[in-house]
Design a protein around this motif. Structure first.
Motif, PDB file in Angstrom:
ATOM      1  N   SER A 104      54.208 -36.726-108.208  1.00  0.00           N
ATOM      2  CA  SER A 104      54.161 -36.348-109.623  1.00  0.00           C
ATOM      3  C   SER A 104      54.148 -34.837-109.829  1.00  0.00           C
ATOM      4  O   SER A 104      54.634 -34.337-110.836  1.00  0.00           O
ATOM      5  N   THR A 105      53.535 -34.119-108.912  1.00  0.00           N
ATOM      6  CA  THR A 105      53.437 -32.656-109.001  1.00  0.00           C
ATOM      7  C   THR A 105      53.326 -32.085-107.591  1.00  0.00           C
ATOM      8  O   THR A 105      52.895 -32.771-106.666  1.00  0.00           O
ATOM      9  N   ASN A 106      53.736 -30.841-107.443  1.00  0.00           N
ATOM     10  CA  ASN A 106      53.616 -30.152-106.159  1.00  0.00           C
ATOM     11  C   ASN A 106      52.401 -29.244-106.090  1.00  0.00           C
ATOM     12  O   ASN A 106      52.233 -28.504-105.133  1.00  0.00           O
ATOM     13  N   TYR A 107      51.555 -29.295-107.115  1.00  0.00           N
ATOM     14  CA  TYR A 107      50.382 -28.427-107.179  1.00  0.00           C
ATOM     15  C   TYR A 107      49.126 -29.268-106.986  1.00  0.00           C
ATOM     16  O   TYR A 107      48.915 -30.240-107.706  1.00  0.00           O
ATOM     17  N   GLY A 108      48.294 -28.880-106.005  1.00  0.00           N
ATOM     18  CA  GLY A 108      47.104 -29.663-105.707  1.00  0.00           C
ATOM     19  C   GLY A 108      45.863 -28.827-105.501  1.00  0.00           C
ATOM     20  O   GLY A 108      45.932 -27.654-105.107  1.00  0.00           O
ATOM     21  N   THR A 109      44.703 -29.447-105.753  1.00  0.00           N
ATOM     22  CA  THR A 109      43.424 -28.779-105.515  1.00  0.00           C
ATOM     23  C   THR A 109      43.309 -28.446-104.036  1.00  0.00           C
ATOM     24  O   THR A 109      43.718 -29.215-103.173  1.00  0.00           O
ATOM     25  N   GLY A 110      42.789 -27.288-103.748  1.00  0.00           N
ATOM     26  CA  GLY A 110      42.603 -26.875-102.368  1.00  0.00           C
ATOM     27  C   GLY A 110      43.871 -26.395-101.681  1.00  0.00           C
ATOM     28  O   GLY A 110      43.829 -25.903-100.558  1.00  0.00           O
ATOM     29  N   CYS A 111      45.023 -26.518-102.336  1.00  0.00           N
ATOM     30  CA  CYS A 111      46.299 -26.061-101.772  1.00  0.00           C
ATOM     31  C   CYS A 111      46.556 -24.617-102.198  1.00  0.00           C
ATOM     32  O   CYS A 111      46.180 -24.218-103.298  1.00  0.00           O
ATOM     33  N   ILE A 112      47.216 -23.871-101.339  1.00  0.00           N
ATOM     34  CA  ILE A 112      47.526 -22.481-101.664  1.00  0.00           C
ATOM     35  C   ILE A 112      48.906 -22.414-102.316  1.00  0.00           C
ATOM     36  O   ILE A 112      49.900 -22.843-101.734  1.00  0.00           O
ATOM     37  N   HIS A 113      48.931 -21.891-103.548  1.00  0.00           N
ATOM     38  CA  HIS A 113      50.158 -21.665-104.295  1.00  0.00           C
ATOM     39  C   HIS A 113      50.204 -20.177-104.629  1.00  0.00           C
ATOM     40  O   HIS A 113      49.205 -19.469-104.443  1.00  0.00           O
ATOM     41  N   TYR A 114      51.328 -19.702-105.128  1.00  0.00           N
ATOM     42  CA  TYR A 114      51.442 -18.280-105.453  1.00  0.00           C
ATOM     43  C   TYR A 114      51.952 -18.101-106.876  1.00  0.00           C
ATOM     44  O   TYR A 114      52.966 -18.694-107.250  1.00  0.00           O
ATOM     45  N   LEU A 115      51.223 -17.306-107.660  1.00  0.00           N
ATOM     46  CA  LEU A 115      51.672 -16.923-108.991  1.00  0.00           C
ATOM     47  C   LEU A 115      52.493 -15.650-108.828  1.00  0.00           C
ATOM     48  O   LEU A 115      52.018 -14.665-108.247  1.00  0.00           O
ATOM     49  N   VAL A 116      53.729 -15.682-109.330  1.00  0.00           N
ATOM     50  CA  VAL A 116      54.657 -14.568-109.164  1.00  0.00           C
ATOM     51  C   VAL A 116      55.117 -14.096-110.541  1.00  0.00           C
ATOM     52  O   VAL A 116      55.759 -14.853-111.274  1.00  0.00           O
ATOM     53  N   ALA A 117      54.780 -12.852-110.876  1.00  0.00           N
ATOM     54  CA  ALA A 117      55.185 -12.258-112.149  1.00  0.00           C
ATOM     55  C   ALA A 117      56.258 -11.215-111.886  1.00  0.00           C
ATOM     56  O   ALA A 117      56.057 -10.296-111.100  1.00  0.00           O
ATOM     57  N   ARG A 118      57.405 -11.394-112.548  1.00  0.00           N
ATOM     58  CA  ARG A 118      58.473 -10.400-112.494  1.00  0.00           C
ATOM     59  C   ARG A 118      58.294  -9.507-113.721  1.00  0.00           C
ATOM     60  O   ARG A 118      58.060  -9.991-114.817  1.00  0.00           O
TER      61      ARG A 118
END
Length: 130
Positions: free
Chosen positions: A45-59
């Motif tokens: 359903s989503t690729n974002y999970g608790t405890g997982c490392i994701h990256y916020l990228v602002a251009r």
């Protein structure tokens, strides 16, 4: 002094005076795009999970002004950009909807993501729910 040289001198002086006046137009800082990189996380359903490392990228339109990142209104970090991009690691601590925002000089972009429960396996993460 010839008329032509005099006209050029007056024009150059006028331009310099206008540039120094208060209220003269300046370049405005702004986040032009905010993305969330799921990294090595996958889910149905989503690729974002608790405890997982994701990256916020602002251009950014201006690459020297600090950028503030928010998750559901809570400040995550303020970072100095590099080469017109500001990035931070993001590890969600709760499931559900998350409104992520990046602001630079009061102007920003936002993105909404759904977060499921994450299960880490080394550097990768499997996400359920969301």
């Amino acid at each position: 002094m010839s008329d032509r040289k005099f006209a050029l001198a007056v024009a150059a002086t006028g331009t310099a005076v206008l540039a120094m006046m208060p209220g003269a137009p300046t370049a405005s800082a702004a986040v032009s795009e905010l993305t969330v990189d799921p990294s090595l996380s996958v889910g149905m359903s989503t690729n974002y999970g608790t405890g997982c490392i994701h990256y916020l990228v602002a251009r950014l339109s201006v690459g020297i002004v600090p950028v503030a990142f928010y998750d559901n209104g809570a400040l995550l970090a303020v970072v100095n950009p590099t080469d017109g991009i500001a990035t931070i690691p993001w590890v969600p601590s709760s499931t559900g909807g998350h409104s992520l925002v990046a602001l630079q000089d009061g102007v920003g972009r936002g993105v909404d993501v759904s977060v499921g429960r994450g299960y880490r396996f080394g550097e990768s993460c499997v996400v359920t729910g969301g």
